[in-house]
Design an enzyme around this catalytic site. Structure first.
Site, PDB file in Angstrom:
ATOM      1  N   LYS A   1       0.831  -1.208   0.000  1.00 41.58           N
ATOM      2  CA  LYS A   1       0.000   0.000   0.000  1.00 41.58           C
ATOM      3  C   LYS A   1       0.862   1.253   0.000  1.00 41.58           C
ATOM      4  O   LYS A   1       0.490   2.276  -0.579  1.00 41.58           O
ATOM      5  CB  LYS A   1      -0.946   0.019   1.198  1.00 41.58           C
ATOM      6  CG  LYS A   1      -2.291  -0.596   0.873  1.00 41.58           C
ATOM      7  CD  LYS A   1      -2.303  -2.092   0.885  1.00 41.58           C
ATOM      8  CE  LYS A   1      -2.513  -2.825  -0.349  1.00 41.58           C
ATOM      9  NZ  LYS A   1      -2.437  -4.282  -0.214  1.00 41.58           N
TER      10      LYS A   1
ATOM     11  N   GLY B   1      10.154 -20.730  16.603  1.00 38.09           N
ATOM     12  CA  GLY B   1       9.400 -21.472  17.607  1.00 38.09           C
ATOM     13  C   GLY B   1       9.115 -22.868  17.081  1.00 38.09           C
ATOM     14  O   GLY B   1       8.731 -23.021  15.920  1.00 38.09           O
TER      15      GLY B   1
ATOM     16  N   ARG C   1      -0.442 -18.619  -2.558  1.00 39.08           N
ATOM     17  CA  ARG C   1       0.456 -18.792  -1.420  1.00 39.08           C
ATOM     18  C   ARG C   1       0.206 -20.144  -0.760  1.00 39.08           C
ATOM     19  O   ARG C   1      -0.877 -20.706  -0.860  1.00 39.08           O
ATOM     20  CB  ARG C   1       0.266 -17.641  -0.421  1.00 39.08           C
ATOM     21  CG  ARG C   1       0.648 -16.300  -1.065  1.00 39.08           C
ATOM     22  CD  ARG C   1       0.528 -15.136  -0.117  1.00 39.08           C
ATOM     23  NE  ARG C   1       1.387 -15.219   1.038  1.00 39.08           N
ATOM     24  CZ  ARG C   1       2.681 -14.902   1.059  1.00 39.08           C
ATOM     25  NH1 ARG C   1       3.285 -14.465  -0.038  1.00 39.08           N
ATOM     26  NH2 ARG C   1       3.388 -15.012   2.176  1.00 39.08           N
TER      27      ARG C   1
ATOM     28  N   MET D   1      -6.903 -15.987   2.589  1.00 39.07           N
ATOM     29  CA  MET D   1      -5.627 -15.517   3.133  1.00 39.07           C
ATOM     30  C   MET D   1      -5.658 -13.991   3.204  1.00 39.07           C
ATOM     31  O   MET D   1      -5.217 -13.290   2.294  1.00 39.07           O
ATOM     32  CB  MET D   1      -4.470 -16.034   2.287  1.00 39.07           C
ATOM     33  CG  MET D   1      -4.250 -17.525   2.448  1.00 39.07           C
ATOM     34  SD  MET D   1      -2.703 -18.047   1.722  1.00 39.07           S
ATOM     35  CE  MET D   1      -2.625 -19.765   2.215  1.00 39.07           C
TER      36      MET D   1
ATOM     37  N   ALA E   1      -5.331 -10.558   6.064  1.00 37.95           N
ATOM     38  CA  ALA E   1      -4.831 -10.174   7.379  1.00 37.95           C
ATOM     39  C   ALA E   1      -5.968 -10.033   8.397  1.00 37.95           C
ATOM     40  O   ALA E   1      -5.849 -10.472   9.542  1.00 37.95           O
ATOM     41  CB  ALA E   1      -4.062  -8.862   7.261  1.00 37.95           C
TER      42      ALA E   1
ATOM     43  N   HIS F   1     -23.499  14.739   2.696  1.00 38.34           N
ATOM     44  CA  HIS F   1     -23.360  15.214   1.316  1.00 38.34           C
ATOM     45  C   HIS F   1     -22.285  16.296   1.263  1.00 38.34           C
ATOM     46  O   HIS F   1     -22.268  17.159   2.128  1.00 38.34           O
ATOM     47  CB  HIS F   1     -24.683  15.784   0.817  1.00 38.34           C
ATOM     48  CG  HIS F   1     -24.567  16.384  -0.552  1.00 38.34           C
ATOM     49  ND1 HIS F   1     -24.502  15.604  -1.686  1.00 38.34           N
ATOM     50  CD2 HIS F   1     -24.453  17.686  -0.971  1.00 38.34           C
ATOM     51  CE1 HIS F   1     -24.379  16.398  -2.743  1.00 38.34           C
ATOM     52  NE2 HIS F   1     -24.333  17.657  -2.336  1.00 38.34           N
TER      53      HIS F   1
HETATM   54  C1  LIG Z   1       1.947  -8.529  -1.538  1.00 39.92           C
HETATM   55  C2  LIG Z   1       0.864  -8.879  -0.573  1.00 39.92           C
HETATM   56  C3  LIG Z   1      -0.131  -7.969  -0.295  1.00 39.92           C
HETATM   57  C4  LIG Z   1      -1.136  -8.291   0.593  1.00 39.92           C
HETATM   58  N1  LIG Z   1      -2.097  -7.365   0.821  1.00 39.92           N
HETATM   59  C5  LIG Z   1      -3.095  -7.652   1.682  1.00 39.92           C
HETATM   60  C6  LIG Z   1      -4.079  -6.685   1.968  1.00 39.92           C
HETATM   61  O1  LIG Z   1      -4.067  -5.582   1.436  1.00 39.92           O
HETATM   62  N2  LIG Z   1      -5.048  -7.008   2.854  1.00 39.92           N
HETATM   63  C7  LIG Z   1      -5.103  -8.236   3.466  1.00 39.92           C
HETATM   64  O2  LIG Z   1      -6.000  -8.479   4.257  1.00 39.92           O
HETATM   65  N3  LIG Z   1      -4.164  -9.177   3.206  1.00 39.92           N
HETATM   66  C8  LIG Z   1      -3.166  -8.898   2.344  1.00 39.92           C
HETATM   67  N4  LIG Z   1      -2.197  -9.835   2.118  1.00 39.92           N
HETATM   68  C9  LIG Z   1      -2.290 -11.141   2.821  1.00 39.92           C
HETATM   69  C10 LIG Z   1      -1.788 -10.989   4.279  1.00 39.92           C
HETATM   70  O3  LIG Z   1      -0.471 -10.518   4.251  1.00 39.92           O
HETATM   71  C11 LIG Z   1      -1.858 -12.337   4.979  1.00 39.92           C
HETATM   72  O4  LIG Z   1      -3.161 -12.859   4.880  1.00 39.92           O
HETATM   73  C12 LIG Z   1      -1.515 -12.170   6.461  1.00 39.92           C
HETATM   74  O5  LIG Z   1      -0.218 -11.664   6.614  1.00 39.92           O
HETATM   75  C13 LIG Z   1      -1.625 -13.505   7.190  1.00 39.92           C
HETATM   76  O6  LIG Z   1      -1.314 -13.313   8.526  1.00 39.92           O
HETATM   77  P1  LIG Z   1      -0.729 -14.495   9.428  1.00 39.92           P
HETATM   78  O7  LIG Z   1      -0.584 -13.915  10.785  1.00 39.92           O
HETATM   79  O8  LIG Z   1      -1.548 -15.687   9.256  1.00 39.92           O
HETATM   80  O9  LIG Z   1       0.689 -14.835   8.809  1.00 39.92           O
HETATM   81  P2  LIG Z   1       1.962 -13.977   8.401  1.00 39.92           P
HETATM   82  O10 LIG Z   1       1.633 -12.552   8.253  1.00 39.92           O
HETATM   83  O11 LIG Z   1       2.565 -14.671   7.251  1.00 39.92           O
HETATM   84  O12 LIG Z   1       2.917 -14.091   9.653  1.00 39.92           O
HETATM   85  C14 LIG Z   1       3.518 -15.279  10.032  1.00 39.92           C
HETATM   86  C15 LIG Z   1       4.717 -14.963  10.891  1.00 39.92           C
HETATM   87  O13 LIG Z   1       5.157 -16.147  11.506  1.00 39.92           O
HETATM   88  C16 LIG Z   1       6.580 -16.204  11.452  1.00 39.92           C
HETATM   89  N5  LIG Z   1       6.955 -17.618  11.552  1.00 39.92           N
HETATM   90  C17 LIG Z   1       6.683 -18.622  10.700  1.00 39.92           C
HETATM   91  N6  LIG Z   1       7.131 -19.808  11.181  1.00 39.92           N
HETATM   92  C18 LIG Z   1       7.697 -19.512  12.385  1.00 39.92           C
HETATM   93  C19 LIG Z   1       8.300 -20.299  13.384  1.00 39.92           C
HETATM   94  N7  LIG Z   1       8.384 -21.622  13.312  1.00 39.92           N
HETATM   95  N8  LIG Z   1       8.802 -19.664  14.472  1.00 39.92           N
HETATM   96  C20 LIG Z   1       8.705 -18.305  14.603  1.00 39.92           C
HETATM   97  N9  LIG Z   1       8.117 -17.525  13.707  1.00 39.92           N
HETATM   98  C21 LIG Z   1       7.609 -18.129  12.610  1.00 39.92           C
HETATM   99  C22 LIG Z   1       6.909 -15.574  10.117  1.00 39.92           C
HETATM  100  O14 LIG Z   1       8.256 -15.144  10.096  1.00 39.92           O
HETATM  101  C23 LIG Z   1       5.914 -14.414  10.114  1.00 39.92           C
HETATM  102  O15 LIG Z   1       6.445 -13.302  10.774  1.00 39.92           O
HETATM  103  C24 LIG Z   1      -1.154  -9.546   1.242  1.00 39.92           C
HETATM  104  C25 LIG Z   1      -0.134 -10.463   0.997  1.00 39.92           C
HETATM  105  C26 LIG Z   1       0.860 -10.149   0.110  1.00 39.92           C
HETATM  106  C27 LIG Z   1       1.941 -11.133  -0.126  1.00 39.92           C
END
Ligand SMILES: Cc1cc2nc3c(=O)[nH]c(=O)nc-3n(C[C@H](O)[C@H](O)[C@H](O)COP(=O)(O)OP(=O)(O)OC[C@H]3O[C@@H](n4cnc5c(N)ncnc54)[C@H](O)[C@@H]3O)c2cc1C
Length: 473
Positions: free
Chosen positions: A59, A123, A280, A326, A328, A452
């Site tokens: 963004k 972890g 993904r 998928m 956030a 408006h």
């Molecule tokens: C280019 C792009 C743009 C996006 N734009 C949007 C958007 O505008 N709006 C939206 O809603 N979604 C968007 N998304 C999707 C969004 O980023 C994901 O859905 C969201 O980040 C998922 O959150 P999460 O907490 O499940 O995982 P993640 O954000 O992937 O976080 C997982 C974390 O766990 C850590 N991790 C993994 N394994 C381990 C381990 N064993 N030990 C310790 N740490 C570990 C990783 O390093 C990471 O920091 C976008 C994705 C991309 C790639």
């Protein structure tokens, strides 16, 4: 050294994980969060994909590139003369990195504020122990009564074509291309491909998007997808549908993608760099899931029930690492709900009303069912649509593309879906989501006073259109 003991340990500090940790701490649990993401200096960078290489940096670049495009193409309409407009890509990337850092630091601050213990490192499970779990947190050994897994997802690579982040780019490399490429190839016309393709197109790259599906944006309402295809084409974003990707070769000169077009013709795309955005894959690497017998589904995601419970007692999983969209905010909602369930409360996520947004220009936002879904279900519905062309605020903004469309049940008038393509669709969708959460009818929105001039008047007018009584169109 004595083993640290926690009530709740969250593995992963993305939006699913860090929000779950904060909510668990708010509920009085002694909580830890383990996250391994490193910034360029090797320090902690919590926030996951979203903060580091996803939602937030994309963004930031979309905003910079949109300013550039406005300055180049639209300022003159307002009587503003600028001379030749230049773009310092390094500075734009630097600003983006600054925005990311603010978010990383914000999360570390929130951990402190909420007394969440943060471990920077990997972890993993060691063993089930005394009704709880023994875990590694970086180099330390800790124990947890409850574990929430939020390890996110990784970009899917094309078979046989690894990401080198120089020529063949995942979202990570695509967010740090050091200079605008002359020609950029994008494989995959999903949200990520369109957003990142838009950034570099606005900065001057010729962008060609190759998509395997025969339909453009198949999960978006058909009317919106059609309008988007028309507008993107007008902007110069070339999108080829129904292609079959063949051999991809990289050399010092760039990338050559051999593919078969929809008519079966052999084609070749030569580009400086190639973004591969074909989806993904849930990430369980390094969790040592086998040590405790954690069950995965056929796609490699952690198997969970509707409440995010895994097959193991007191082990939960949320976000991209489990089924569902998928996104956030979906990850965050699951994180909150799980923390509340651990506390014996009734955390709830309504999967039927999760909004989704594509931050192109114009933006595309939707919540609920599409018209094609309702048809397939055989559900009777009424549709109302209002174009931004007839909205005073959109005219003043100089952005009249797109429309708001509301789908309501034919009998009860309950809103079943709202689809917006146009300026600030990402903000406008909130009203629609709230209306659906309160089970509103289109008549409810039609009778609410909207300020408006505002873009939101288009939502009211679309609601009036459901009953064929628009006032301004
Ligand atoms: C280019 C792009 C743009 C996006 N734009 C949007 C958007 O505008 N709006 C939206 O809603 N979604 C968007 N998304 C999707 C969004 O980023 C994901 O859905 C969201 O980040 C998922 O959150 P999460 O907490 O499940 O995982 P993640 O954000 O992937 O976080 C997982 C974390 O766990 C850590 N991790 C993994 N394994 C381990 C381990 N064993 N030990 C310790 N740490 C570990 C990783 O390093 C990471 O920091 C976008 C994705 C991309 C790639």
């Amino acid at each position: 050294m004595s083993t640290k003991q926690f009530d709740v340990v969250v593995i992963g500090g993305g939006p699913g994980g860090y929000i779950a940790a904060i909510r668990a701490a708010q509920l009085g649990f002694n909580t830890a969060c383990i996250d391994e993401w490193k910034n360029s200096a090797g320090g902690p960078a919590p926030g996951g994909t979203c903060t580091n290489v996803g939602c937030i940096p994309s963004k930031a670049l979309l905003q910079s590139s949109e300013h550039f495009e406005h300055a180049r193409l639209h300022f003159a309409d307002h009587g503003i003369s600028t001379g030749e407009v230049g773009m310092d890509v390094a500075k734009m990337l630097g600003r983006k990195d600054g925005v990311v850092k603010q978010n990383n630091d914000g999360i570390l601050y929130l951990f402190k504020k909420n007394k969440v213990s943060f471990f920077h490192g990997r972890g993993s499970f060691v063993a089930a122990k005394d009704g709880g779990y023994e875990l590694k947190a970086g180099e330390e050994s800790i124990t947890a009564k409850h574990v929430i897994i939020a390890t996110g997802s990784n970009a899917r690579a094309l078979p046989g074509l690894a990401f080198d982040e120089e020529l063949v780019l995942s979202n990570d490399g695509a967010l740090r291309i050091p200079a605008t490429p002359k020609k950029l190839g994008v494989i995959g016309s999903g949200v990520i491909g369109l957003e990142l393709g838009s950034v570099w197109r606005r900065l001057g790259a010729e962008v060609v998007v190759l998509e395997a599906m025969p339909n453009f944006l198949p999960t978006v309402d058909e009317g919106v997808a059609k309008e988007a295809a028309k507008l993107f084409k007008k902007q110069g974003l070339a999108i080829e549908l129904g292609v079959k990707i063949g051999e991809v070769k990289t050399s010092k000169k760039g990338v050559v993608v051999n593919y078969t077009d929809a008519k079966g013709g052999e084609q070749k795309l030569e580009c400086d760099r190639l973004i591969v955005s074909i989806g993904r894959v849930s990430n369980t690497i390094g969790l040592n899931a086998e040590a405790v017998g954690l069950k995965l589904d056929g796609r490699g995601a952690i198997e969970v029930d509707a409440d995010c419970k895994t097959n193991l007692p007191n082990v939960w999983a949320v976000g991209d690492v489990v089924r569902g969209p998928m996104l956030a905010h979906k990850a965050e909602e699951e994180g909150v709900a799980v923390a509340e369930r651990i506390a014996g409360q009734h955390g709830h996520v309504d999967f039927d009303i999760i909004p989704s947004v594509i931050y192109t220009s114009p933006e595309i936002a939707q919540v609920g069912k599409t018209e094609q879904q309702l048809k397939a279900e055989g559900r009777g519905y009424k549709a109302g649509q209002f174009p931004f062309l007839a909205n005073g605020r959109a005219r003043a903004l100089g952005d009249t593309s797109g429309f708001v469309k509301i789908l309501a049940d034919a009998t009860t008038d309950e809103i079943l879906g709202v689809h917006i393509i146009g300026p600030m669709a990402s903000e406008l969708i909130a009203e629609a989501t709230m209306a659906m959460a309160f089970k509103a009818s289109s008549e409810d929105i039609a009778r609410i006073c909207h300020a408006h001039p505002s873009l939101s008047e288009s939502t009211k007018e679309a609601a009036l259109a459901v009953d064929k009584r628009t006032l301004n169109f």
